[in-house]
Write a protein that holds these residues in place. Structure first.
Motif, PDB file in Angstrom:
ATOM      1  N   SER A  74      -6.936   7.682  -6.926  1.00  0.00           N
ATOM      2  CA  SER A  74      -5.598   7.087  -6.934  1.00  0.00           C
ATOM      3  C   SER A  74      -5.076   6.853  -5.535  1.00  0.00           C
ATOM      4  CB  SER A  74      -4.589   7.926  -7.701  1.00  0.00           C
ATOM      5  OG  SER A  74      -5.098   9.041  -8.248  1.00  0.00           O
ATOM      6  N   ASP A 119      -6.644   3.773  -4.182  1.00  0.00           N
ATOM      7  CA  ASP A 119      -6.014   2.583  -4.756  1.00  0.00           C
ATOM      8  C   ASP A 119      -4.687   2.268  -4.081  1.00  0.00           C
ATOM      9  OD1 ASP A 119      -7.974   1.838  -6.500  1.00  0.00           O
ATOM     10  OD2 ASP A 119      -7.081   2.823  -8.245  1.00  0.00           O
ATOM     11  N   ILE A 120      -3.915   3.297  -3.783  1.00  0.00           N
ATOM     12  CA  ILE A 120      -2.641   3.070  -3.090  1.00  0.00           C
ATOM     13  C   ILE A 120      -2.899   2.445  -1.723  1.00  0.00           C
ATOM     14  CG2 ILE A 120      -0.680   4.232  -1.982  1.00  0.00           C
ATOM     15  CD1 ILE A 120      -0.717   6.193  -4.366  1.00  0.00           C
ATOM     16  N   ASN A 168      -5.551   0.682  -0.888  1.00  0.00           N
ATOM     17  CA  ASN A 168      -6.086  -0.667  -1.098  1.00  0.00           C
ATOM     18  C   ASN A 168      -4.981  -1.677  -1.413  1.00  0.00           C
ATOM     19  OD1 ASN A 168      -8.762  -0.097  -0.611  1.00  0.00           O
ATOM     20  ND2 ASN A 168      -9.221   0.325  -2.766  1.00  0.00           N
ATOM     21  N   TYR A 169      -3.942  -1.243  -2.095  1.00  0.00           N
ATOM     22  CA  TYR A 169      -2.858  -2.141  -2.478  1.00  0.00           C
ATOM     23  C   TYR A 169      -1.615  -1.945  -1.615  1.00  0.00           C
ATOM     24  CZ  TYR A 169      -5.662  -3.333  -6.504  1.00  0.00           C
ATOM     25  OH  TYR A 169      -6.674  -3.775  -7.311  1.00  0.00           O
ATOM     26  N   PHE A 170      -1.802  -1.456  -0.401  1.00  0.00           N
ATOM     27  CA  PHE A 170      -0.658  -1.209   0.465  1.00  0.00           C
ATOM     28  C   PHE A 170       0.107  -2.482   0.769  1.00  0.00           C
ATOM     29  CE2 PHE A 170       1.496  -0.387   4.518  1.00  0.00           C
ATOM     30  CZ  PHE A 170       2.279   0.673   4.109  1.00  0.00           C
ATOM     31  N   ASP A 171      -0.583  -3.627   0.837  1.00  0.00           N
ATOM     32  CA  ASP A 171       0.119  -4.878   1.107  1.00  0.00           C
ATOM     33  C   ASP A 171       1.101  -5.211  -0.012  1.00  0.00           C
ATOM     34  OD1 ASP A 171      -2.137  -5.192  -0.518  1.00  0.00           O
ATOM     35  OD2 ASP A 171      -2.269  -7.345  -0.094  1.00  0.00           O
ATOM     36  N   VAL A 172       0.820  -4.798  -1.236  1.00  0.00           N
ATOM     37  CA  VAL A 172       1.733  -5.002  -2.359  1.00  0.00           C
ATOM     38  C   VAL A 172       2.888  -4.009  -2.272  1.00  0.00           C
ATOM     39  CG1 VAL A 172       1.948  -4.922  -4.878  1.00  0.00           C
ATOM     40  CG2 VAL A 172      -0.122  -5.851  -3.832  1.00  0.00           C
ATOM     41  N   ILE A 173       2.581  -2.781  -1.897  1.00  0.00           N
ATOM     42  CA  ILE A 173       3.581  -1.712  -1.845  1.00  0.00           C
ATOM     43  C   ILE A 173       4.479  -1.831  -0.615  1.00  0.00           C
ATOM     44  CG2 ILE A 173       3.853   0.807  -1.713  1.00  0.00           C
ATOM     45  CD1 ILE A 173       1.235   1.044  -3.226  1.00  0.00           C
ATOM     46  N   ARG A 174       3.980  -2.462   0.432  1.00  0.00           N
ATOM     47  CA  ARG A 174       4.702  -2.520   1.698  1.00  0.00           C
ATOM     48  C   ARG A 174       6.132  -3.031   1.558  1.00  0.00           C
ATOM     49  NH1 ARG A 174       1.622  -4.369   6.627  1.00  0.00           N
ATOM     50  NH2 ARG A 174       0.291  -4.996   4.928  1.00  0.00           N
ATOM     51  N   TRP A 195       8.176  -0.049  -0.167  1.00  0.00           N
ATOM     52  CA  TRP A 195       7.704   1.293   0.186  1.00  0.00           C
ATOM     53  C   TRP A 195       8.781   2.349   0.011  1.00  0.00           C
ATOM     54  CZ3 TRP A 195      10.037   4.173   3.914  1.00  0.00           C
ATOM     55  CH2 TRP A 195      10.861   3.499   4.799  1.00  0.00           C
TER      56      TRP A 195
END
Length: 125
Positions: A70, A73-74, A76-82, A85
């Motif tokens: 997990s 995955d976080i 890997n998808y940091f650009d989505v979460i940025r 945040w």
């Protein structure tokens, strides 16, 4: 051989939970269904806790290892979460406090029930 049997019980319950999850008309995590199934098996004594204790202890001792996917995955998808945040961190903090609170009250309730059961049997806890 005993450890293999214990692991097989856990994996069989997980497979059954995933199978049930895949046929449900709504999304529901198979792992949660598996935990419910294992809970029912333990409560009804179909599976005895001492029969799966070695593998259960191993899983508990190495629980942090199971969070690595997990975390990856976080990352890997940091650009989505940025862009969200701070909301992500806020939700993590709130749910952590809620989980700690629920756990504390659950332990308190179970201890109260255990003490009450001891008093009924003529024992004082």
């Amino acid at each position: 051989m005993n450890v293999i049997f214990q692991a097989a019980v856990f994996f069989a319950v997980c497979v059954i939970g995933d199978a049930i999850s895949s046929v449900l008309p709504f999304p529901f995590p198979g792992s949660v269904i598996a935990m419910i199934i294992l809970f029912i098996l333990l409560i009804t004594r179909i599976v005895k806790a001492e029969k799966i204790s070695s593998v259960a202890d191993f899983f508990l001792d190495n629980m942090a290892f199971f969070f690595i996917p997990s975390t990856v995955d976080i990352v890997n998808y940091f650009d989505v979460i940025r862009s969200v945040w701070w909301q992500f961190i806020l939700i993590c903090c709130i749910t952590t406090v809620l989980t700690f609170t629920a756990t504390a009250y659950t332990v308190k309730g179970v201890m109260h029930l255990m003490n009450k059961g001891g008093e009924k049997n003529g024992k004082s806890a």
